[in-house]
Design a protein around this motif. Structure first.
Motif, PDB file in Angstrom:
ATOM      1  N   GLU A  48       0.871  -1.191   0.000  1.00 48.26           N
ATOM      2  CA  GLU A  48       0.000   0.000   0.000  1.00 48.26           C
ATOM      3  C   GLU A  48       0.902   1.233   0.000  1.00 48.26           C
ATOM      4  O   GLU A  48       1.968   1.239   0.633  1.00 48.26           O
ATOM      5  CB  GLU A  48      -0.873  -0.037   1.260  1.00 48.26           C
ATOM      6  N   VAL A  49       0.458   2.278  -0.705  1.00 47.78           N
ATOM      7  CA  VAL A  49       1.273   3.494  -0.846  1.00 47.78           C
ATOM      8  C   VAL A  49       0.398   4.716  -0.548  1.00 47.78           C
ATOM      9  O   VAL A  49      -0.732   4.803  -1.036  1.00 47.78           O
ATOM     10  CB  VAL A  49       1.822   3.610  -2.298  1.00 47.78           C
ATOM     11  N   PHE A  50       0.928   5.628   0.262  1.00 47.43           N
ATOM     12  CA  PHE A  50       0.232   6.897   0.506  1.00 47.43           C
ATOM     13  C   PHE A  50       1.170   8.050   0.171  1.00 47.43           C
ATOM     14  O   PHE A  50       2.331   8.037   0.590  1.00 47.43           O
ATOM     15  CB  PHE A  50      -0.204   7.019   1.976  1.00 47.43           C
ATOM     16  N   LEU A  51       0.666   9.030  -0.551  1.00 48.10           N
ATOM     17  CA  LEU A  51       1.447  10.228  -0.852  1.00 48.10           C
ATOM     18  C   LEU A  51       0.775  11.442  -0.226  1.00 48.10           C
ATOM     19  O   LEU A  51      -0.386  11.742  -0.525  1.00 48.10           O
ATOM     20  CB  LEU A  51       1.571  10.454  -2.364  1.00 48.10           C
ATOM     21  N   ALA A  52       1.519  12.112   0.643  1.00 48.71           N
ATOM     22  CA  ALA A  52       1.039  13.349   1.262  1.00 48.71           C
ATOM     23  C   ALA A  52       1.525  14.522   0.428  1.00 48.71           C
ATOM     24  O   ALA A  52       2.727  14.756   0.327  1.00 48.71           O
ATOM     25  CB  ALA A  52       1.593  13.462   2.687  1.00 48.71           C
ATOM     26  N   THR A  53       0.604  15.233  -0.186  1.00 50.62           N
ATOM     27  CA  THR A  53       0.990  16.421  -0.959  1.00 50.62           C
ATOM     28  C   THR A  53      -0.222  17.311  -1.175  1.00 50.62           C
ATOM     29  O   THR A  53      -1.346  16.826  -1.309  1.00 50.62           O
ATOM     30  CB  THR A  53       1.630  16.034  -2.310  1.00 50.62           C
ATOM     31  N   LEU A  54       0.033  18.615  -1.188  1.00 50.80           N
ATOM     32  CA  LEU A  54      -1.024  19.557  -1.557  1.00 50.80           C
ATOM     33  C   LEU A  54      -1.124  19.643  -3.073  1.00 50.80           C
ATOM     34  O   LEU A  54      -2.160  19.969  -3.618  1.00 50.80           O
ATOM     35  CB  LEU A  54      -0.703  20.932  -0.960  1.00 50.80           C
ATOM     36  N   GLY A  55      -0.024  19.346  -3.755  1.00 47.48           N
ATOM     37  CA  GLY A  55       0.004  19.529  -5.212  1.00 47.48           C
ATOM     38  C   GLY A  55       0.273  20.979  -5.567  1.00 47.48           C
ATOM     39  O   GLY A  55      -0.244  21.505  -6.565  1.00 47.48           O
ATOM     40  N   GLY A  90       1.159  13.936   8.500  1.00 50.06           N
ATOM     41  CA  GLY A  90       0.712  13.272   9.729  1.00 50.06           C
ATOM     42  C   GLY A  90      -0.491  12.382   9.470  1.00 50.06           C
ATOM     43  O   GLY A  90      -0.605  11.277  10.022  1.00 50.06           O
ATOM     44  N   PHE A  91      -1.403  12.850   8.616  1.00 52.69           N
ATOM     45  CA  PHE A  91      -2.590  12.044   8.310  1.00 52.69           C
ATOM     46  C   PHE A  91      -2.239  10.866   7.395  1.00 52.69           C
ATOM     47  O   PHE A  91      -2.894   9.826   7.436  1.00 52.69           O
ATOM     48  CB  PHE A  91      -3.691  12.927   7.709  1.00 52.69           C
ATOM     49  N   ALA A  92      -1.193  11.003   6.564  1.00 48.82           N
ATOM     50  CA  ALA A  92      -0.761   9.864   5.726  1.00 48.82           C
ATOM     51  C   ALA A  92      -0.172   8.764   6.612  1.00 48.82           C
ATOM     52  O   ALA A  92      -0.406   7.573   6.378  1.00 48.82           O
ATOM     53  CB  ALA A  92       0.260  10.338   4.691  1.00 48.82           C
ATOM     54  N   ILE A  93       0.582   9.166   7.641  1.00 48.16           N
ATOM     55  CA  ILE A  93       1.131   8.168   8.585  1.00 48.16           C
ATOM     56  C   ILE A  93      -0.026   7.467   9.301  1.00 48.16           C
ATOM     57  O   ILE A  93      -0.034   6.244   9.471  1.00 48.16           O
ATOM     58  CB  ILE A  93       2.093   8.851   9.581  1.00 48.16           C
ATOM     59  N   VAL A  97      -0.881   3.461   9.324  1.00 46.60           N
ATOM     60  CA  VAL A  97      -1.084   2.655  10.539  1.00 46.60           C
ATOM     61  C   VAL A  97      -2.432   1.927  10.440  1.00 46.60           C
ATOM     62  O   VAL A  97      -2.544   0.745  10.789  1.00 46.60           O
ATOM     63  CB  VAL A  97      -1.007   3.543  11.804  1.00 46.60           C
ATOM     64  N   GLY A  98      -3.434   2.618   9.904  1.00 49.57           N
ATOM     65  CA  GLY A  98      -4.750   1.991   9.716  1.00 49.57           C
ATOM     66  C   GLY A  98      -4.692   0.827   8.744  1.00 49.57           C
ATOM     67  O   GLY A  98      -5.282  -0.226   8.982  1.00 49.57           O
TER      68      GLY A  98
END
Ligand code: COA
Length: 387
Positions: A48-55, A90-93, A97-98
């Protein structure tokens, strides 16, 4: 927390005005994260991959998380962009975890990215503004410096304070940044220099503001019970919490308190089953110097208003009783929006493995990160231990 997680690899680019584009920044951070895994890893294990960015700047607003997976050789894994302004990391982390807790993946990649310096000043103002309240704050011409300036005025008035504690936050964080080779600013500043700098939004001057930075950071996370497959020195996530508040500061009963932080902190401490006295150091969201004082109050380390005296006492210095932002914080390390929360966890990973070099916090065993979106609209708090 019923399902502890562990960080087993982490990477970080330099922060600053950089020549690299977004894809190269992501590659730099993620390759370092993979190569930091002591026992190596087959990339197909990333589930699974999460990217935290505003763009920022609109470089790839839609489907941007696929850029991360394709750039680092894990195309095919499910990917999601996480966007909560400056709290995206922080929300991507928290999302990672979820995913580990629900069993959708055993190894999760989290990237954080922002490329901010390659746009004109007018477009920079627009992209900094999009995370503020559109109907009232932006239409009134308020920038984030303006909103935090109003909050700072209210805080200083309420608690009968001068600007010295704000200046001390800047002096301390620049001092820490001078020891961090990844920091945007690696220069010390004096209190008098901070106090006489040009005002950006009264009472905040130039050195009370974080800079506009490019940069990326990355983490590899697994379940706590699997961590030693990858390394003998994992860093554990013991507790995590999150919260939100009205987007517009004017809707809140008290502009000098961030309820999102308080809720996130209470949940994080409850889930980690740990007390405030059991935390070795903090990485808090000091986008403006006033925000570090608010963080200390709202995280529950000081009574409202007492963060100023604690800061002026030297207790929050790197070698003090409660070190805050040993990496230089957003103030000196820089603030590439989506990368910031991930970068805070990177610092914890280095510190708790005793690998932070000249900026090592003596005896660090536990840590807390605090990541805020906008002027307190969202917040994520995470508690870590060396195991
Ligand atoms: N702290 C310390 N020094 C800074 C600085 C900062 N935040 N920002 C710029 N500088 C320095 C530069 O290094 C440069 O120094 P030099 O002349 O020695 O090279 C000088 O100040 C001018 O830099 P420049 O880039 O022209 O500054 P600017 O006036 O365009 O921008 C701010 C300064 C404070 C307005 C800008 O950094 C800013 O908008 N920061 C806030 C970003 C933000 O809102 N993020 C979201 C938070 S919620």
């Amino acid at each position: 927390m019923p399902h502890r997680a562990a960080i087993v690899g982490a990477g970080h680019t330099r922060f600053g005005a950089l020549a690299e584009g977004p894809r190269a920044l992501l590659r730099g951070a993620v390759e370092e994260a993979f190569s930091s895994i002591d026992r190596g890893v087959d990339r197909t294990a990333v589930g699974e991959v999460f990217l935290a960015t505003l763009g920022f700047g609109g470089w790839q607003i839609g489907n941007s998380s696929t850029v991360l997976s394709e750039e680092v050789g894990v195309a095919g894994a499910p990917t999601t962009r996480v966007e909560n302004a400056c709290a995206s990391g922080g929300f991507a982390i928290r999302a990672a975890v979820g995913a580990l807790a629900t069993g959708t993946a055993d190894l999760v990649l989290v990237g954080g990215l922002e490329k901010m310096t390659d746009v004109t000043n007018a477009r920079r103002r627009y992209w900094l503004g999009v995370s503020g309240d559109t109907e009232w704050e932006r239409s009134a011409g308020l920038t984030f410096a303006g909103v935090y300036g109003l909050i700072a005025s209210a805080y200083l008035d309420l608690h009968h304070l001068g600007r010295e504690a704000l200046a001390e936050v800047a002096v301390k964080n620049h001092e820490n940044g001078s020891l961090n080779p990844n920091a945007h600013f690696q220069k010390r500043v004096e209190r008098a220099q901070v106090l006489r700098a040009p005002r950006v939004a009264d009472p905040l001057g130039l050195y009370d503001c974080c800079p506009v930075s490019d940069g990326a950071a990355a983490l590899l996370l697994t379940r706590a019970d699997l961590a030693r497959r990858y390394t003998d020195t994992p860093v554990y996530i013991d507790g995590i919490g999150a919260g939100s508040d009205f987007l517009a500061v004017q809707e809140r009963p008290d502009p000098t308190r961030f309820r999102a932080t308080r809720r996130a902190a209470d949940e994080a401490f409850r889930s980690a089953d740990r007390s405030r006295t059991g935390i070795s150091f903090l990485e808090v969201h000091d986008c403006f110097t006033i925000a570090e004082l608010l963080a200390l109050d709202d995280l529950g380390f000081t009574e409202p208003g007492a963060a100023a005296a604690l800061t002026l006492s030297g207790a929050t210095a790197r070698t003090g009783r409660l070190p805050v932002n040993p990496d230089g914080g957003l103030k000196a390390k820089g603030h590439p929006i989506g990368a910031t929360g991930v970068s805070q966890a990177y610092e914890v990973f280095r510190q708790l493995r005793r690998a932070a070099g000249a900026r090592q916090v003596p005896g660090a065993e536990t840590a807390l990160t605090h990541n805020v979106g906008g002027a307190g609209a969202t917040a994520a708090v995470t508690i870590f231990s060396a195991g």
